[in-house]
Design an enzyme around this catalytic site. Structure first.
Site, short mmCIF file in Angstrom:
data_model
loop_
_atom_site.label_atom_id
_atom_site.label_comp_id
_atom_site.label_asym_id
_atom_site.label_seq_id
_atom_site.Cartn_x
_atom_site.Cartn_y
_atom_site.Cartn_z
N THR A 24 -16.63 7.87 17.16
CA THR A 24 -16.36 9.30 17.07
C THR A 24 -15.88 9.68 15.66
OG1 THR A 24 -14.22 8.76 18.01
CG2 THR A 24 -15.83 9.75 19.49
N GLY A 54 -10.49 -10.39 9.47
CA GLY A 54 -11.87 -10.26 9.90
C GLY A 54 -12.05 -10.31 11.41
N ALA A 55 -10.97 -10.07 12.17
CA ALA A 55 -11.05 -10.12 13.64
C ALA A 55 -11.12 -8.72 14.24
CB ALA A 55 -9.84 -10.87 14.20
N SER A 81 -6.92 -6.10 9.10
CA SER A 81 -6.01 -6.71 8.12
C SER A 81 -6.15 -5.99 6.78
CB SER A 81 -6.34 -8.20 7.95
OG SER A 81 -7.59 -8.38 7.35
N ASP A 83 -8.25 3.39 10.43
CA ASP A 83 -7.43 2.18 10.27
C ASP A 83 -6.14 2.47 9.51
OD1 ASP A 83 -9.67 1.10 11.38
OD2 ASP A 83 -10.25 -0.09 9.63
N TYR A 139 -24.93 -0.55 13.50
CA TYR A 139 -23.97 0.50 13.14
C TYR A 139 -24.71 1.62 12.39
CZ TYR A 139 -19.36 2.36 12.03
OH TYR A 139 -18.23 3.15 11.95
P1 ADP Z 1 -10.48 -6.74 8.90
O1 ADP Z 1 -9.91 -5.53 8.26
O2 ADP Z 1 -11.19 -6.45 10.19
O3 ADP Z 1 -9.48 -7.85 9.09
P2 ADP Z 1 -12.02 -6.73 6.50
O4 ADP Z 1 -13.23 -7.46 6.10
O5 ADP Z 1 -12.06 -5.26 6.50
O6 ADP Z 1 -11.60 -7.30 7.93
O7 ADP Z 1 -10.81 -7.15 5.56
C1 ADP Z 1 -10.53 -8.53 5.35
C2 ADP Z 1 -10.28 -8.76 3.88
O8 ADP Z 1 -9.02 -8.16 3.49
C3 ADP Z 1 -10.12 -10.21 3.52
O9 ADP Z 1 -11.38 -10.80 3.30
C4 ADP Z 1 -9.28 -10.13 2.25
O10 ADP Z 1 -10.09 -9.80 1.14
C5 ADP Z 1 -8.37 -8.97 2.53
N1 ADP Z 1 -7.10 -9.42 3.12
C6 ADP Z 1 -6.66 -9.22 4.38
N2 ADP Z 1 -5.44 -9.77 4.57
C7 ADP Z 1 -5.11 -10.36 3.40
C8 ADP Z 1 -3.98 -11.12 2.91
N3 ADP Z 1 -2.95 -11.39 3.70
N4 ADP Z 1 -4.00 -11.54 1.64
C9 ADP Z 1 -5.04 -11.28 0.83
N5 ADP Z 1 -6.12 -10.58 1.23
C10 ADP Z 1 -6.18 -10.14 2.46
MG MG Z 2 -11.04 -3.86 7.61
#
Ligand code: ADP
Ligand code: MG
Length: 382
Positions: free
Chosen positions: A33, A122-123, A127, A172, A224
């Site tokens: 959405t 990446g889950a 993150s 997010d 997507y």
């Molecule tokens: P998601 O947001 O679903 O976890 P993304 O691909 O959007 O996956 O983001 C993941 C990326 O964010 C990682 O590959 C890294 O580049 C960065 N990242 C996330 N957490 C950390 C961390 N603790 N330290 C450094 N980089 C991070």
């Molecule tokens: Mg992300």
């Protein structure tokens, strides 16, 4: 997580001035959405990214993470998109976005930063936003910028879009910045207005069980894009800029005008927007035990109309409900990823094991199952 203050001293040889943190997120309801300018309802989780930071005398930004080797050095006088790569772009990109929008960083001093996190990378728990928002909250305070949380969220989004190059919405970062304990964040993606809505899971002994299917389909990106295109096609045929502008009353006309597939894509977005609004209303009027049907209807709509679920996710959701969950649905972009189930906490273990058994009996991949607690957004920890 490591003791971040100790790790900071070990890395930089002096103490941090403070530690800021921000959570990962899960979307309770409102899928696909966001880019249709509709509504979403995410919450911050009890998995966080922390930034220990000390102010420097010069204008350099030194960046380390417990997640990666080595040190990256940026400079506030030379923040260019071209100079940013890898994980540091999520942090330096926030500073770049602030400067690009005209935030005055002329007096800002450089920073030593150490990042640590227990948000799985990446889950689908974002993150990336947790990282941007922890950094943004630290910049805001240490540089005395006086930005509100939504403004910081927007800079995090710009970092993700421009510095990292991921074309994502505000969901997010809004969740990570604005989350509150035992609340969801209601975000209108058109006006970008956001407000916390009480969940009352604690009063009712409820929790959210996340099942990561560990399935990621190759066509996730293509799928997507296809859905995005179908929504644009539907909107154009109906004479509106985005599907946000139409409601259930317009569906009969949509069915006449559109081919069956496009119609079903449109119907998902229209009914999903309504389900987000209904969830907010039902939470206020009756509380969380009454939102099960809305979660289940969202799952059915993603499965049958939007066609973004996979058999592993469908089975996990059906099994959760059969084993006593109040409701269950896929969360995230789809074609794999995770589902959530709203569960009585005293049944969480039994529901998790029912899901494991069902997946195993069907010869499907083992899932990672854990509970998350809707938790506070970006904050200064100490
Ligand atoms: P998601 O947001 O679903 O976890 P993304 O691909 O959007 O996956 O983001 C993941 C990326 O964010 C990682 O590959 C890294 O580049 C960065 N990242 C996330 N957490 C950390 C961390 N603790 N330290 C450094 N980089 C991070
Ligand atoms: Mg992300």
């Amino acid at each position: 997580m490591t003791d971040i203050r100790e790790a900071f001293e070990a890395a930089y040889g002096h103490a941090a001035d403070g530690v800021w943190s921000s959570p990962g997120r899960v979307n309770l309801i409102g899928e696909h959405t966001d880019y249709n300018n509709g509504f979403v309802l995410p919450f911050g989780i009890d998995y966080r990214t922390s930034a220990a930071v000390a102010v420097r005398e010069d204008r350099e930004i030194h960046l380390r993470s417990t997640f990666a080797e080595g040190e990256v050095v940026g400079n506030l006088d030379a923040l260019t998109l071209e100079s940013m790569s890898g994980w540091s772009a999520y942090v330096l990109g926030v500073a770049w976005a602030m400067a690009d929008a005209g935030v005055d960083l002329a007096a800002a001093r450089g920073l030593d930063i150490l990042i640590d996190s227990d948000v799985p990378v990446g889950a689908g728990l974002s993150s990336s936003a947790a990282l941007e928002c922890a950094a943004g909250a630290a910049f805001n305070e240490l540089w005395g910028l006086g930005l509100d949380k939504l403004a910081i969220a927007r800079f995090g989004r710009v970092a993700e879009n421009k510095a990292v190059g991921a074309p994502t919405g505000l969901l997010d970062q809004a969740a990570s910045m604005l989350a509150e304990d035992d609340h969801v964040v209601f975000l209108d993606c058109d006006t970008e207005e956001a407000r916390p809505v009480a969940l009352h899971l604690k009063d009712k002994g409820l929790g959210i069980l996340v099942t990561n299917s560990n399935v990621e389909h190759e066509h996730a990106t293509g799928g997507y894009g296809d859905r995005f295109a179908s929504c644009a096609k539907g909107a154009e045929a109906l004479g509106v800029t985005t599907l946000r502008e139409i409601g259930a009353d317009d569906l009969p006309r949509a069915q006449e005008l559109l081919d069956d597939e496009t119609y079903r894509r449109v119907r998902h977005v229209v009914t999903e927007n309504q389900r987000v609004l209904d969830t907010v209303a039902v939470l206020a009027a009756e509380g969380p035990t009454a939102i099960g049907d809305l979660l289940n209807a969202s799952q059915a709509s993603m499965r049958d109309d939007f066609e973004i679920t996979v058999p592993e996710i469908d089975l996990a959701c059906d099994t959760a409900v059969a084993a006593g969950a109040i409701g269950a649905r896929m969360t995230g972009g789809g074609f794999g990823g995770s589902s959530i189930a709203l569960v009585p906490l005293d049944k969480a273990d039994a529901i998790a094991s029912a899901i494991r058994t069902a997946l195993s009996d069907a010869g499907m991949r083992e899932a990672t199952i854990f509970t998350v607690t809707p938790s506070q957004g970006a904050r200064r920890d100490h």
